[in-house]
Design an enzyme around this catalytic site. Structure first.
Site, PDB file in Angstrom:
ATOM      1  N   HIS A 180      -1.440   2.995  -2.172  1.00  0.00           N
ATOM      2  CA  HIS A 180      -1.758   2.587  -0.799  1.00  0.00           C
ATOM      3  C   HIS A 180      -0.674   3.095   0.148  1.00  0.00           C
ATOM      4  O   HIS A 180       0.508   2.911  -0.128  1.00  0.00           O
ATOM      5  CB  HIS A 180      -1.854   1.064  -0.671  1.00  0.00           C
ATOM      6  CG  HIS A 180      -3.004   0.465  -1.424  1.00  0.00           C
ATOM      7  ND1 HIS A 180      -2.942   0.201  -2.773  1.00  0.00           N
ATOM      8  CD2 HIS A 180      -4.251   0.097  -1.019  1.00  0.00           C
ATOM      9  CE1 HIS A 180      -4.080  -0.320  -3.177  1.00  0.00           C
ATOM     10  NE2 HIS A 180      -4.905  -0.396  -2.128  1.00  0.00           N
TER      11      HIS A 180
ATOM     12  N   ASP B 234      -5.231   4.702  -0.195  1.00  0.00           N
ATOM     13  CA  ASP B 234      -6.192   3.920   0.576  1.00  0.00           C
ATOM     14  C   ASP B 234      -5.547   3.256   1.794  1.00  0.00           C
ATOM     15  O   ASP B 234      -4.337   2.999   1.823  1.00  0.00           O
ATOM     16  CB  ASP B 234      -6.809   2.820  -0.294  1.00  0.00           C
ATOM     17  CG  ASP B 234      -7.887   3.353  -1.223  1.00  0.00           C
ATOM     18  OD1 ASP B 234      -8.065   4.579  -1.280  1.00  0.00           O
ATOM     19  OD2 ASP B 234      -8.538   2.523  -1.903  1.00  0.00           O
TER      20      ASP B 234
END
Length: 742
Positions: free
Chosen positions: A262, A110
């Site tokens: 991430h 993400d």
């Protein structure tokens, strides 16, 4: 006495419309030519403002929303969704979830792409031959399109993670649509694709869906989007350590999982270190890696084909038509913003330092100048008592010419007055003659412009020193006497007087009064000590006649003949000084339109004069002194810094609206305080009343911005080419012999 050089114009017959003069026709043509340049100047400032807003939007300063919803009810969310797998689709309008098969990992990342961390993640995935699914923030995509292109070409899959990373449960339907569509455009411009995958910011497992976010997923599902959640969270954003990241990302008992990492949003060195260890660990456990599309392909009915035939990027679609071109335009616009805003920011820092330095230098030198010239023992030398010639060029000055000439009549210094009527059509010359004042001669000429009128006046002057003033200006009785005293020094070729605004009781007049006292006269004190005075004001200046003839007289090469002649005198080795006690009262423009015309002529004419005398930069002697001292100061503080000044105001307004209102306001007030201090000191030196400074805050908000736009207009004209003749401003005759009152 009248000395005609050309026959006076014949009055038009009664009842017949007078044909416009050559001056009026030229002014009309010039005004028509300037309108596109004014528009271009405004469009340029608007474009820069839009670039700033775009950059702020990309960085979540404009339209940013930090709210994150927690603890909301999920009573409206179907139980089979809350208890279902991490992949949510709406085939036929019915919510359906898909789970990741056992011994299968969907690596999801993400918040990217990030120029530091995402390439390292891609290198790891390529090394281990593992695909990833990246949920990308549109603003980051538009700023780093090359990374996304590499990501897709490597075989990874991408999804939408909104454009500005906002919690969509708080947003309107139009904002939700905009967040998705703008991200799709960014993907189209960066990699030539769009995607059907979506992950909401701040989402996690399906059991975290609440009554506020559920309508968002339903709406996107109706539009064909697949919403992707997670089974296992590495919590790498907490930076708990490599071993914890690997442990928390590992599913239990061989279950399949959509795993969250991430590749952006903070310092991700632990993620980069943990990712290879995690891949090796899961492969050792017999896990395989796929994408969201890979999982969806495995769920197809029998006979649909294996996953490798369906492809691991089945969610991608080729961008075509308007979407593709709009996407490329977005990427290009962002590239411009990414380069422009940092460059402007750096430039503004330089400008700010330069402006503060100028204020300091101006105050120090102005104080020194004032103390030198106002000492009891100061004197230029033996008094200059010989008569001088006062030249008054006039074009349609019927409202002012009487006050001008009557102000000269009580002069304490012997003078002759030469009025040069430049083809006036309103009877200016007749009014001057009818006054019957002693020592006044009227010279008539066909309309040829102010420089020609001044040169004609010099030819008719009988004395070695000539004083030039405008036809709308009035002198005090001692003005000429003070003005000519510096000529006792044979090195002095010209003297600049102290021009004052006479019609200062109006709002515009008060603003210009502040500008004259602070911006012009304080500057002249500084330039006088540095021996590089750039301009003798047209309203009040004195010259040695021989010095004028030496440099060829007034030139019409530029719109600022006063600046042109001043620089020419410097280059000829003549000294130009400022005499603050020689005061003239002039009528400043009474309307914004007239003010714009006047200041445009001044600023553009100054640029022309600087360009005309550019060779002084490499000259030796007095010419080189002006070129290497005066010219850089004029360019820096009368052209460069004022051009950047509107951006300072735009940045301030931008910061107030989108960043930190309190901090931006305090910064603006601090700058205003510095300017007020400088203005107050300038008023003190000139003996002016401080009450006009109450107008200064409003001047900074309105008048100053107009002056900046005028300068930008002048710069645009200079870059595109253009020429304007001497323009006559409309006068009211407000400034009379009592102009000094108030």
């Amino acid at each position: 006495m009248t000395t005609p050089t050309t026959p006076p114009a014949t009055p038009p017959a009664r009842g017949r419309r007078r044909a416009p003069s050559r001056m009026e026709r030229a002014a009309g043509r010039a005004a028509a030519l300037q309108r596109p340049r004014v528009l271009l100047a405004l469009l340029l400032l608007l474009a820069l403002t839009c670039v700033m807003l775009l950059d702020g939007y990309l960085r979540a300063e404009v339209g940013g929303d930090q709210r994150v919803r927690t603890g909301a009810s999920a009573s409206d969310v179907p139980d089979d969704v809350l208890d279902g797998g991490p992949i949510l689709t709406f085939p036929g309008g019915r919510a359906t979830t898909v789970s990741v098969p056992d011994k299968t990992i969907v690596l999801t990342f993400d918040d990217g792409p990030d120029p530091t961390w995402t390439p390292q993640v891609l290198d790891i995935l390529e090394k281990y031959d593992v695909p990833g699914t990246f949920f990308l923030v549109g603003s980051m995509v538009s700023r780093h399109p090359g990374i996304v292109r590499d990501m897709v070409e490597q075989g990874n899959e991408v999804g939408v993670h909104t454009f500005t990373h906002v919690d969509l449960s708080y947003q309107s339907q139009s904002r939700v649509t905009r967040e998705i569509e703008q991200t799709q455009l960014a993907l189209a411009g960066a990699a030539g694709i769009t995607t059907t995958l979506f992950r909401a910011p701040y989402s996690s497992e399906t059991d975290a869906i609440d009554d506020y976010s559920w309508p968002v997923y339903e709406s996107l599902g109706e539009d064909g989007y697949t919403s992707v959640f997670i089974d296992t969270d590495s919590d790498d954003w907490k930076r708990p350590g490599v071993s914890k990241i690997v442990e928390w990302a590992t599913p239990e008992d061989g279950e399949g999982a959509s795993v969250l990492f991430h590749d952006a949003g903070g310092e991700r060195s632990q993620t980069i270190e943990a990712l290879p260890k995690y891949i090796e660990k899961m492969k050792a456990k017999g896990y395989t890696f796929t994408t969201v599309s890979g999982v969806m392909a495995d769920q197809q009915p029998a006979g649909a084909g294996p996953a490798d035939e369906q492809g691991l990027q089945a969610a991608h679609h080729e961008a075509t038509g308007a979407t593709l071109y709009e996407g490329k335009a977005l990427i290009a616009a962002v590239a411009v913003a990414e380069w422009t805003v940092p460059a402007l920011s750096a430039g503004l820092v330089v400008v700010g330092v330069a402006v503060m330095g100028r204020f300091a230098m101006m105050l120090i030198l102005a104080r020194r100048h004032h103390r030198q010239r106002n000492r009891r023992r100061f004197g230029w030398g033996p008094p200059v008592t010989g008569p001088v010639s006062v030249i008054v060029p006039a074009y349609n000055e019927k409202e002012c010419i009487e006050a001008t000439l009557r102000s000269l009549a009580p002069s304490t210094h012997p003078i002759e007055i030469v009025v040069v009527d430049d083809g006036s059509t309103d009877g200016t010359a007749d009014i001057a003659e009818s006054l019957g004042l002693p020592g006044v001669r009227v010279v008539r000429q066909a309309n040829a412009g102010k420089p020609a009128a001044l040169n004609n006046g010099v030819r008719h002057a009988r004395h070695d020193i000539v004083v030039m003033m405008d036809g709308d200006t009035v002198f005090e009785p001692d003005t000429v006497r003070h003005l000519v005293q510096p000529f006792v020094d044979p090195s002095v070729g010209a003297v600049a007087g102290n021009a004052k605004v006479g019609n200062r009781r109006t709002l515009i007049g008060a603003w210009q009064h502040i500008e004259y006292v602070m911006g012009f006269n304080l500057d002249r004190r500084m330039y006088d000590l540095l021996r590089c005075m750039p301009t003798i004001p047209g309203a009040i200046g004195a010259f040695r006649r021989e010095a004028l003839l030496q440099v060829g007289g007034m030139s019409d090469d530029t719109l600022a003949e006063d600046t042109d002649i001043t620089i020419a005198l410097h280059r000829a080795g003549r000294r130009v000084v400022y005499e603050e006690h020689a005061r003239a009262w002039t009528e400043a423009p009474g309307s914004l339109g007239q003010l714009w015309s006047q200041r445009y002529r001044w600023s553009y004419g100054t640029m022309q004069a600087l360009w005309k005398h550019r060779r002084s930069l490499t000259d030796k002697g007095p010419s080189g002194r002006f070129g290497r001292v005066g010219m850089p100061l004029v360019v820096l503080f009368q052209v460069v810094t004022p051009v950047f000044a509107p951006l300072i105001d735009v940045f301030t307004l931008y910061s107030m609206l989108f960043v930190d209102f309190r901090a931006a306001l305090l910064a603006w007030l601090a700058v205003l305080a510095v300017q007020l201090a400088c203005a107050a000191y300038a008023f003190r030196l000139d003996g002016e009343k401080y009450r006009y400074l109450l107008m200064m805050p409003l001047q900074q908000l309105a008048y100053r911005q107009m002056m900046y736009l005028v300068l930008i207009h002048s710069c645009v004209t200079a870059l595109t080419g253009g020429r304007l003749r001497w323009q006559k401003l409309k006068r009211t005759g407000e400034v009379g012999t009592g102009a000094g009152a108030g």
